[in-house]
Design an enzyme around this catalytic site. Sequence first.
Site, short mmCIF file in Angstrom:
data_model
loop_
_atom_site.label_atom_id
_atom_site.label_comp_id
_atom_site.label_asym_id
_atom_site.label_seq_id
_atom_site.Cartn_x
_atom_site.Cartn_y
_atom_site.Cartn_z
N LYS A 1 0.83 -1.21 0.00
CA LYS A 1 0.00 0.00 0.00
C LYS A 1 0.86 1.27 0.00
O LYS A 1 0.66 2.17 -0.81
CB LYS A 1 -0.91 0.02 1.24
CG LYS A 1 -1.63 1.35 1.43
CD LYS A 1 -2.51 1.37 2.65
CE LYS A 1 -1.83 1.70 3.93
NZ LYS A 1 -1.62 3.15 4.21
N ASN A 2 1.83 1.32 0.90
CA ASN A 2 2.57 2.57 1.06
C ASN A 2 3.62 2.79 -0.02
O ASN A 2 4.29 3.83 -0.03
CB ASN A 2 3.17 2.66 2.47
CG ASN A 2 2.09 2.87 3.51
OD1 ASN A 2 0.96 3.21 3.16
ND2 ASN A 2 2.41 2.67 4.77
N ARG B 1 -5.04 10.72 3.84
CA ARG B 1 -3.98 11.71 4.00
C ARG B 1 -2.92 11.64 2.91
O ARG B 1 -2.31 12.64 2.56
CB ARG B 1 -3.29 11.50 5.35
CG ARG B 1 -4.22 11.63 6.52
CD ARG B 1 -3.42 11.56 7.78
NE ARG B 1 -2.40 12.59 7.78
CZ ARG B 1 -2.60 13.84 8.13
NH1 ARG B 1 -3.78 14.23 8.52
NH2 ARG B 1 -1.62 14.72 8.10
N CYS C 1 -6.69 13.25 12.25
CA CYS C 1 -6.41 11.85 11.95
C CYS C 1 -6.49 11.06 13.25
O CYS C 1 -6.16 11.58 14.32
CB CYS C 1 -5.02 11.75 11.35
SG CYS C 1 -4.44 10.08 11.15
N ARG D 1 -0.27 14.82 12.72
CA ARG D 1 0.28 14.62 11.37
C ARG D 1 0.29 15.87 10.48
O ARG D 1 -0.36 15.91 9.43
CB ARG D 1 -0.45 13.47 10.67
CG ARG D 1 -0.40 12.20 11.49
CD ARG D 1 -1.10 11.05 10.81
NE ARG D 1 -0.34 10.46 9.73
CZ ARG D 1 -0.77 9.45 8.99
NH1 ARG D 1 -1.96 8.94 9.21
NH2 ARG D 1 -0.02 8.95 8.03
N VAL E 1 1.92 18.73 7.76
CA VAL E 1 2.65 18.54 6.50
C VAL E 1 3.67 19.68 6.29
O VAL E 1 4.07 19.96 5.16
CB VAL E 1 1.71 18.42 5.27
CG1 VAL E 1 0.90 17.14 5.33
CG2 VAL E 1 0.79 19.63 5.14
N GLN F 1 6.76 19.83 6.76
CA GLN F 1 8.04 19.44 6.14
C GLN F 1 7.92 19.29 4.62
O GLN F 1 8.86 19.57 3.89
CB GLN F 1 8.55 18.12 6.75
CG GLN F 1 8.89 18.24 8.21
CD GLN F 1 9.95 19.30 8.45
OE1 GLN F 1 11.03 19.26 7.88
NE2 GLN F 1 9.61 20.27 9.28
N ASP G 1 3.80 0.78 12.13
CA ASP G 1 2.68 0.08 11.49
C ASP G 1 2.55 -1.38 11.94
O ASP G 1 1.59 -2.06 11.55
CB ASP G 1 2.80 0.15 9.96
CG ASP G 1 2.57 1.56 9.44
OD1 ASP G 1 2.05 2.40 10.18
OD2 ASP G 1 2.93 1.81 8.26
N ARG H 1 -8.84 -0.42 3.78
CA ARG H 1 -7.93 0.61 3.24
C ARG H 1 -6.56 0.01 2.95
O ARG H 1 -5.87 0.49 2.06
CB ARG H 1 -7.77 1.74 4.24
CG ARG H 1 -9.06 2.49 4.50
CD ARG H 1 -8.81 3.71 5.33
NE ARG H 1 -7.71 4.47 4.75
CZ ARG H 1 -7.11 5.48 5.34
NH1 ARG H 1 -7.51 5.86 6.53
NH2 ARG H 1 -6.13 6.12 4.76
N1 EPU Z 1 5.57 14.99 10.70
C1 EPU Z 1 5.59 16.35 10.94
N2 EPU Z 1 5.58 17.21 9.86
C2 EPU Z 1 5.53 16.75 8.59
C3 EPU Z 1 5.51 15.38 8.35
C4 EPU Z 1 5.54 14.51 9.43
O1 EPU Z 1 5.60 16.79 12.09
O2 EPU Z 1 5.52 17.58 7.67
C5 EPU Z 1 5.60 14.04 11.84
C6 EPU Z 1 4.32 13.24 11.96
O3 EPU Z 1 3.31 13.93 12.67
C7 EPU Z 1 4.79 11.99 12.67
C8 EPU Z 1 6.22 11.82 12.14
O4 EPU Z 1 6.59 13.08 11.59
O5 EPU Z 1 4.84 12.20 14.05
C9 EPU Z 1 6.39 10.76 11.08
O6 EPU Z 1 5.33 10.84 10.13
P1 EPU Z 1 5.53 10.51 8.58
O7 EPU Z 1 5.44 11.77 7.82
O8 EPU Z 1 6.74 9.65 8.39
O9 EPU Z 1 4.23 9.64 8.28
P2 EPU Z 1 3.46 9.65 6.92
O10 EPU Z 1 4.41 9.84 5.82
O11 EPU Z 1 2.28 10.54 7.02
C10 EPU Z 1 3.74 7.09 6.40
C11 EPU Z 1 2.82 5.94 6.17
C12 EPU Z 1 2.16 5.56 7.48
C13 EPU Z 1 3.26 5.19 8.48
C14 EPU Z 1 4.24 6.37 8.63
C15 EPU Z 1 5.42 6.05 9.53
C16 EPU Z 1 2.15 6.25 3.86
C17 EPU Z 1 1.09 6.57 2.89
N3 EPU Z 1 1.83 6.31 5.17
O12 EPU Z 1 2.91 8.16 6.88
O13 EPU Z 1 1.35 4.42 7.22
O14 EPU Z 1 2.69 4.89 9.72
O15 EPU Z 1 4.74 6.74 7.34
O16 EPU Z 1 6.12 4.95 9.07
O17 EPU Z 1 3.26 5.91 3.48
C18 EPU Z 1 -0.39 2.89 7.64
O18 EPU Z 1 -0.04 2.30 6.60
O19 EPU Z 1 -1.22 2.42 8.45
C19 EPU Z 1 0.20 4.20 7.92
C20 EPU Z 1 -0.33 5.05 8.80
#
Ligand code: EPU
Length: 419
Positions: free
Chosen positions: A22-23, A93, A117, A122, A124, A126, A307, A399
């Site tokens: 998925k990811n 998201r 969420c 979470r 964005v 960054q 995860d 999902r």
């Molecule tokens: N964060 C920030 N600012 C940002 C981006 C992230 O503060 O701009 C924080 C987040 O709030 C969190 C941490 O950084 O505390 C890490 O979040 P990350 O951005 O790595 O998560 P993501 O990219 O939104 C992906 C997966 C998630 C998985 C996480 C961590 C996808 C589509 N989603 O999410 O998958 O848990 O990385 O490995 O790739 C799932 O599959 O169930 C799932 C939630």
Amino acid sequence: MAKIIITGGNVLDGEVQISGAKNAVLPILCATLLAETTISIGNVPHLHDVTTTMELLGALGVRLSVDDKLGITVEPTAMVETIAPYELVKTMRASILVLGPLLARHGHAEVSLPGGCAIGSRPVDQHIRGLIALGADVVVENGFVKARADKGLRGGHYSFDMVTVTGTENVLMAAALAKGTTVLENCAEEPEIVDLANCLAMMGARIEGAGKNRIVVEGVDSLHGGHYDVMPDRIETGTFLVAGAMTGGRVLARRTRADILESVLHKLEEAGAHVNTGDGFIELDMRGKRPKSVSLTTAPYPAFPTDMQAQFAAMNCIADGVGVIRETIFENRFMHMNELQRLGSDIQIEGNTAIIRGVERLTGAPIMATDLRASASLVLAGLVAQGETTVDRIYHIDRGYENIEEKLGGLGAKIRRVA
Ligand code: EPU
């Protein structure tokens, strides 16, 4: 609303075919926005999040078709809509992943902010700051991230404040078409980023260091299509292996990879599993034994994945001993713990730490899924709880898991879905 009903107690024994990740498929589908000729993606899992991404691309004016083997073909589209509406983004998201490609290829993108969420706030920020480092003008207005780069993006340097998976992916996709060299530091190292980079390389991108902390991208003028097969889902794999371990059974996962699951396999061995791996398969055998509790801390790859935290929590509930689980990625990813307690688990929560004392038996009850991995953990707990467990709000599981009840049923679980 669909529910899953499980009658616990069966020992799992058999083989399961793992689906595409998925990811990995979500960013790869968004990357097709960058291609100027036809691109096809194979090993696409049949998931609700994939359907949502296809709807989003369709709303942007992209023409795509699905074949009977679940391959997706995307036709090149010179002009697309560059506004991603709230109605679609709020349900998933990962929709934010169209921001980088739209901006890089069309010089403009407006993507609704995803909103709240179940597992954490979470943000964005960054993603936005990375794109600003590539020369974009970005404002957040009326609930949208509005980004512009009228003269195109240019290579830049950005060091992420924290490790972010989709943040790294968004900026990487944008950098592929930026003029000049981009250096990204403190990148996420997840295998799904490597898969995205491999797909981009197939399209003609010049990327070095994907899967490492520092990625260097040499921007190119255009990207082309071709064919790319998505990697196997390591989290789905891990979920079925934990199911085998919890029931004292044997599970052979096929069409998967052991090299991307090391931290998880290590913890399963610590729990008493015999793990055998080879080309394209992982076999776990408990030889009838009850698992031992394991302690773990979630952290970015290659450490233990957030995860898989909920599934290991479920295993600890019936394991021998006390397991301590620390969640460091998301601040609210313990929602499954309350539901697991309804089945008779002994769990104490202290901030981001859960102390789980394994009990001899769980007993079935109606429980409620709150997010994707939480729902997987509840289904796993149902496999070992005496009597009947009904997991409500099961749409969360669709999902990210393809036909979970069929796959578990094939391994010997007594499980069915009711409308
Ligand atoms: N964060 C920030 N600012 C940002 C981006 C992230 O503060 O701009 C924080 C987040 O709030 C969190 C941490 O950084 O505390 C890490 O979040 P990350 O951005 O790595 O998560 P993501 O990219 O939104 C992906 C997966 C998630 C998985 C996480 C961590 C996808 C589509 N989603 O999410 O998958 O848990 O990385 O490995 O790739 C799932 O599959 O169930 C799932 C939630």
